[in-house]
Scaffold this active site. Structure first.
Site, PDB file in Angstrom:
ATOM      1  N   ILE A 109      -3.052 -15.013 -50.143  1.00 30.00           N
ATOM      2  CA  ILE A 109      -1.677 -14.592 -50.427  1.00 30.00           C
ATOM      3  C   ILE A 109      -1.081 -15.430 -51.559  1.00 30.00           C
ATOM      4  O   ILE A 109      -0.403 -14.912 -52.451  1.00 30.00           O
ATOM      5  CB  ILE A 109      -0.816 -14.733 -49.146  1.00 30.00           C
ATOM      6  CG1 ILE A 109      -1.353 -13.833 -48.016  1.00 30.00           C
ATOM      7  CG2 ILE A 109       0.643 -14.397 -49.427  1.00 30.00           C
ATOM      8  CD1 ILE A 109      -0.742 -14.127 -46.644  1.00 30.00           C
TER       9      ILE A 109
ATOM     10  N   TYR B 143      -1.182 -22.483 -33.386  1.00 32.57           N
ATOM     11  CA  TYR B 143      -0.791 -21.805 -34.637  1.00 32.57           C
ATOM     12  C   TYR B 143       0.596 -21.187 -34.458  1.00 32.57           C
ATOM     13  O   TYR B 143       1.492 -21.334 -35.297  1.00 32.57           O
ATOM     14  CB  TYR B 143      -1.822 -20.725 -34.983  1.00 32.57           C
ATOM     15  CG  TYR B 143      -1.516 -19.946 -36.257  1.00 32.57           C
ATOM     16  CD1 TYR B 143      -1.875 -20.448 -37.498  1.00 32.57           C
ATOM     17  CD2 TYR B 143      -0.864 -18.717 -36.207  1.00 32.57           C
ATOM     18  CE1 TYR B 143      -1.589 -19.736 -38.672  1.00 32.57           C
ATOM     19  CE2 TYR B 143      -0.580 -17.998 -37.362  1.00 32.57           C
ATOM     20  CZ  TYR B 143      -0.948 -18.513 -38.587  1.00 32.57           C
ATOM     21  OH  TYR B 143      -0.666 -17.806 -39.738  1.00 32.57           O
TER      22      TYR B 143
ATOM     23  N   ALA C 242      -4.779 -21.182 -54.480  1.00 34.04           N
ATOM     24  CA  ALA C 242      -6.097 -20.920 -55.071  1.00 34.04           C
ATOM     25  C   ALA C 242      -6.688 -19.595 -54.639  1.00 34.04           C
ATOM     26  O   ALA C 242      -7.545 -19.030 -55.318  1.00 34.04           O
ATOM     27  CB  ALA C 242      -7.056 -22.056 -54.706  1.00 34.04           C
TER      28      ALA C 242
ATOM     29  N   SER D 132       4.885 -16.421 -40.459  1.00 30.69           N
ATOM     30  CA  SER D 132       3.996 -15.397 -39.915  1.00 30.69           C
ATOM     31  C   SER D 132       4.783 -14.635 -38.866  1.00 30.69           C
ATOM     32  O   SER D 132       5.754 -15.164 -38.300  1.00 30.69           O
ATOM     33  CB  SER D 132       2.783 -16.051 -39.238  1.00 30.69           C
ATOM     34  OG  SER D 132       2.094 -15.110 -38.423  1.00 30.69           O
TER      35      SER D 132
HETATM   36  N1  LIG Z   1      -3.888 -14.065 -43.347  1.00 29.77           N
HETATM   37  C1  LIG Z   1      -3.035 -13.821 -42.361  1.00 29.77           C
HETATM   38  O1  LIG Z   1      -3.314 -13.070 -41.425  1.00 29.77           O
HETATM   39  C2  LIG Z   1      -1.674 -14.438 -42.391  1.00 29.77           C
HETATM   40  C3  LIG Z   1      -0.636 -13.789 -41.696  1.00 29.77           C
HETATM   41  C4  LIG Z   1       0.628 -14.368 -41.698  1.00 29.77           C
HETATM   42  C5  LIG Z   1       0.851 -15.542 -42.360  1.00 29.77           C
HETATM   43  N2  LIG Z   1      -0.184 -16.152 -43.016  1.00 29.77           N
HETATM   44  C6  LIG Z   1       0.101 -17.417 -43.679  1.00 29.77           C
HETATM   45  O2  LIG Z   1      -0.047 -17.227 -45.069  1.00 29.77           O
HETATM   46  C7  LIG Z   1      -0.342 -18.478 -45.693  1.00 29.77           C
HETATM   47  C8  LIG Z   1      -1.506 -18.270 -46.662  1.00 29.77           C
HETATM   48  O3  LIG Z   1      -2.658 -17.922 -45.920  1.00 29.77           O
HETATM   49  P1  LIG Z   1      -3.774 -16.904 -46.444  1.00 29.77           P
HETATM   50  O4  LIG Z   1      -3.853 -15.810 -45.473  1.00 29.77           O
HETATM   51  O5  LIG Z   1      -3.567 -16.598 -47.868  1.00 29.77           O
HETATM   52  O6  LIG Z   1      -5.071 -17.797 -46.202  1.00 29.77           O
HETATM   53  P2  LIG Z   1      -6.131 -18.415 -47.219  1.00 29.77           P
HETATM   54  O7  LIG Z   1      -7.033 -19.228 -46.391  1.00 29.77           O
HETATM   55  O8  LIG Z   1      -6.696 -17.343 -48.053  1.00 29.77           O
HETATM   56  O9  LIG Z   1      -5.219 -19.326 -48.170  1.00 29.77           O
HETATM   57  C9  LIG Z   1      -4.674 -20.525 -47.717  1.00 29.77           C
HETATM   58  C10 LIG Z   1      -4.787 -21.541 -48.817  1.00 29.77           C
HETATM   59  O10 LIG Z   1      -4.214 -22.794 -48.364  1.00 29.77           O
HETATM   60  C11 LIG Z   1      -5.057 -23.835 -48.818  1.00 29.77           C
HETATM   61  N3  LIG Z   1      -4.931 -25.031 -48.002  1.00 29.77           N
HETATM   62  C12 LIG Z   1      -5.317 -25.209 -46.718  1.00 29.77           C
HETATM   63  N4  LIG Z   1      -5.124 -26.478 -46.336  1.00 29.77           N
HETATM   64  C13 LIG Z   1      -4.589 -27.124 -47.404  1.00 29.77           C
HETATM   65  C14 LIG Z   1      -4.172 -28.456 -47.621  1.00 29.77           C
HETATM   66  N5  LIG Z   1      -4.294 -29.395 -46.678  1.00 29.77           N
HETATM   67  N6  LIG Z   1      -3.672 -28.783 -48.831  1.00 29.77           N
HETATM   68  C15 LIG Z   1      -3.571 -27.849 -49.804  1.00 29.77           C
HETATM   69  N7  LIG Z   1      -3.953 -26.565 -49.652  1.00 29.77           N
HETATM   70  C16 LIG Z   1      -4.465 -26.213 -48.460  1.00 29.77           C
HETATM   71  C17 LIG Z   1      -6.453 -23.245 -48.702  1.00 29.77           C
HETATM   72  O11 LIG Z   1      -7.399 -23.986 -49.449  1.00 29.77           O
HETATM   73  C18 LIG Z   1      -6.242 -21.840 -49.174  1.00 29.77           C
HETATM   74  O12 LIG Z   1      -6.439 -21.714 -50.567  1.00 29.77           O
HETATM   75  C19 LIG Z   1      -0.627 -19.455 -44.544  1.00 29.77           C
HETATM   76  O13 LIG Z   1       0.511 -20.254 -44.331  1.00 29.77           O
HETATM   77  C20 LIG Z   1      -0.860 -18.536 -43.354  1.00 29.77           C
HETATM   78  O14 LIG Z   1      -0.557 -19.156 -42.127  1.00 29.77           O
HETATM   79  C21 LIG Z   1      -1.423 -15.609 -43.076  1.00 29.77           C
HETATM   80  C1  LIG Z   2      -7.146 -15.985 -36.884  1.00 31.90           C
HETATM   81  C2  LIG Z   2      -6.015 -15.086 -37.134  1.00 31.90           C
HETATM   82  C3  LIG Z   2      -4.816 -15.760 -37.651  1.00 31.90           C
HETATM   83  C4  LIG Z   2      -3.777 -14.752 -38.019  1.00 31.90           C
HETATM   84  C5  LIG Z   2      -2.519 -15.412 -38.110  1.00 31.90           C
HETATM   85  C6  LIG Z   2      -1.473 -14.615 -38.742  1.00 31.90           C
HETATM   86  O1  LIG Z   2      -0.363 -15.381 -39.051  1.00 31.90           O
HETATM   87  C7  LIG Z   2      -1.232 -13.362 -38.041  1.00 31.90           C
HETATM   88  C8  LIG Z   2      -0.494 -13.148 -37.026  1.00 31.90           C
HETATM   89  C9  LIG Z   2      -0.354 -11.832 -36.514  1.00 31.90           C
HETATM   90  C10 LIG Z   2       0.096 -11.486 -35.396  1.00 31.90           C
HETATM   91  C11 LIG Z   2       0.488 -12.377 -34.341  1.00 31.90           C
HETATM   92  C12 LIG Z   2       1.839 -12.141 -33.892  1.00 31.90           C
HETATM   93  C13 LIG Z   2       2.180 -11.496 -32.840  1.00 31.90           C
HETATM   94  C14 LIG Z   2       1.254 -10.852 -31.951  1.00 31.90           C
HETATM   95  C15 LIG Z   2       2.040 -10.113 -30.978  1.00 31.90           C
HETATM   96  C16 LIG Z   2       1.513  -9.468 -30.005  1.00 31.90           C
HETATM   97  C17 LIG Z   2       0.090  -9.357 -29.772  1.00 31.90           C
HETATM   98  C18 LIG Z   2      -0.126  -8.646 -28.478  1.00 31.90           C
HETATM   99  C19 LIG Z   2      -1.518  -8.231 -28.384  1.00 31.90           C
HETATM  100  C20 LIG Z   2      -1.900  -8.089 -26.970  1.00 31.90           C
HETATM  101  O2  LIG Z   2      -1.359  -8.801 -26.129  1.00 31.90           O
HETATM  102  O3  LIG Z   2      -2.750  -7.257 -26.699  1.00 31.90           O
END
Ligand SMILES: NC(=O)c1ccc[n+]([C@@H]2O[C@H](COP(=O)([O-])OP(=O)(O)OC[C@H]3O[C@@H](n4cnc5c(N)ncnc54)[C@H](O)[C@@H]3O)[C@@H](O)[C@H]2O)c1
Ligand SMILES: CCCCC[C@H](O)/C=C/C=C\C/C=C\C/C=C\CCCC(=O)O
Length: 258
Positions: free
Chosen positions: A17, A145, A14, A132
């Site tokens: 990403i 996480y 929705a 991630s």
């Molecule tokens: N944003 C970041 O920094 C980041 C980095 C690396 C990986 N990710 C991963 O990318 C994926 C997408 O995250 P995003 O950044 O787009 O966040 P976002 O919050 O924009 O999107 C996540 C979506 O998942 C949906 N969701 C959450 N719980 C749910 C459930 N129980 N059932 C169905 N849908 C549900 C939310 O409603 C939302 O639309 C996640 O797995 C996240 O861990 C995000």
């Molecule tokens: C609330 C934020 C959630 C973001 C989650 C997403 O998946 C992003 C992850 C990004 C990076 C995490 C991975 C590795 C971090 C590695 C090193 C950090 C070192 C920083 C420090 O120690 O100063």
């Protein structure tokens, strides 16, 4: 894989990403069933996308991925590609986070595998789990996480190594972005540890969702790379290059370019 005409099931579509992935897949001619917990956002996205790509090609279903029956119930006309993407980041509700980021991604993968297996009458396919960079490196800001994402690397790459996977006709990939500018990064106090420091660390490295979506489309369309862990990040030579993470023993150069 050429995605044109392929059936896709995608979770968490929705916004963020997943929303971008859905649109990019449609633009390449795929048919997408996407689900999300948030009905109003999902329906609005569906209306937008149907206008652009046709009502036959994209459908939204409200679904809580932690409810096995709901996930199963929505499955699957004919699904060639399954993208387990829904995820949250909140250390305060760590059990719920494990249920969404790990248990539900595993359940979605198992359902997809059962559906796709060529050796049991399916037509093969591709399973992509949105993981991630936190699934590859430690990050003290969000230990659970991090664990939830490490588990998905282990799970996904282990299936890819199954010697019978060729016979089953199913490919497995992990998408591992660094932090991305989405709602996931909008957090309250105690949702992560040292949130201010994390934001400071991440500022120069932050990705936009479109950059991740572009990398995702490359990953999906490549024929090679079974079981690949596909990192997406800035600062180590570019965002869009294909990289295989083979060495995680130091921050200085933990990643080796293929
Ligand atoms: N944003 C970041 O920094 C980041 C980095 C690396 C990986 N990710 C991963 O990318 C994926 C997408 O995250 P995003 O950044 O787009 O966040 P976002 O919050 O924009 O999107 C996540 C979506 O998942 C949906 N969701 C959450 N719980 C749910 C459930 N129980 N059932 C169905 N849908 C549900 C939310 O409603 C939302 O639309 C996640 O797995 C996240 O861990 C995000
Ligand atoms: C609330 C934020 C959630 C973001 C989650 C997403 O998946 C992003 C992850 C990004 C990076 C995490 C991975 C590795 C971090 C590695 C090193 C950090 C070192 C920083 C420090 O120690 O100063």
């Amino acid at each position: 894989m050429d995605v044109s005409g392929k059936g896709v099931f995608l979770t968490g579509g929705a916004r963020g990403i997943g929303r971008g992935m859905t649109e990019a897949l449609l633009a390449k001619g795929a048919k997408v069933l996407f689900c999300d917990l948030i009905a109003d956002l999902g329906k609005a996205a569906e209306a937008d996308l149907q206008k652009q790509y046709g009502a036959d090609n994209v459908v939204f279903r409200q679904c809580d991925v932690t409810d096995g029956d709901q996930l199963k119930g929505e499955k699957f006309g004919a699904v060639d590609i399954c993208v387990n993407n829904a995820g949250i980041m909140d250390e305060r509700v760590w059990e719920k986070m494990l249920a969404i980021n790990t248990t539900a991604q595993i359940r979605g993968s198992q359902l997809a595998l059962d559906h796709m297996r060529r050796d049991r009458g399916g037509r093969g396919g591709l399973i992509i789990n949105t993981v991630s960079l936190a699934g590859v490196f430690p990050s003290y800001f969000f230990p659970v996480y991090n664990a939830s994402k490490h588990a998905m690397i282990g799970y996904t790459t282990s299936w890819a190594k199954n010697p019978k996977m060729g016979e089953m006709g199913v490919k497995w990939r992990c998408l591992c972005p660094n932090a991305v500018n989405t709602n996931l990064l909008v957090f309250e106090e105690n949702q992560v540890y040292d949130g201010d420091k994390f934001l400071e660390w991440i500022k120069p490295r932050m990705l936009e969702p479109e950059e991740v979506v572009e990398a995702f489309m490359k990953l999906i369309q490549e024929e090679e790379g079974d079981g690949v862990i596909y990192g997406v990040f800035k600062g180590l030579g570019g965002v869009f290059k294909k990289r295989r993470l083979v060495d995680a023993d130091g921050e200085s150069n933990p990643i080796v370019v293929d």
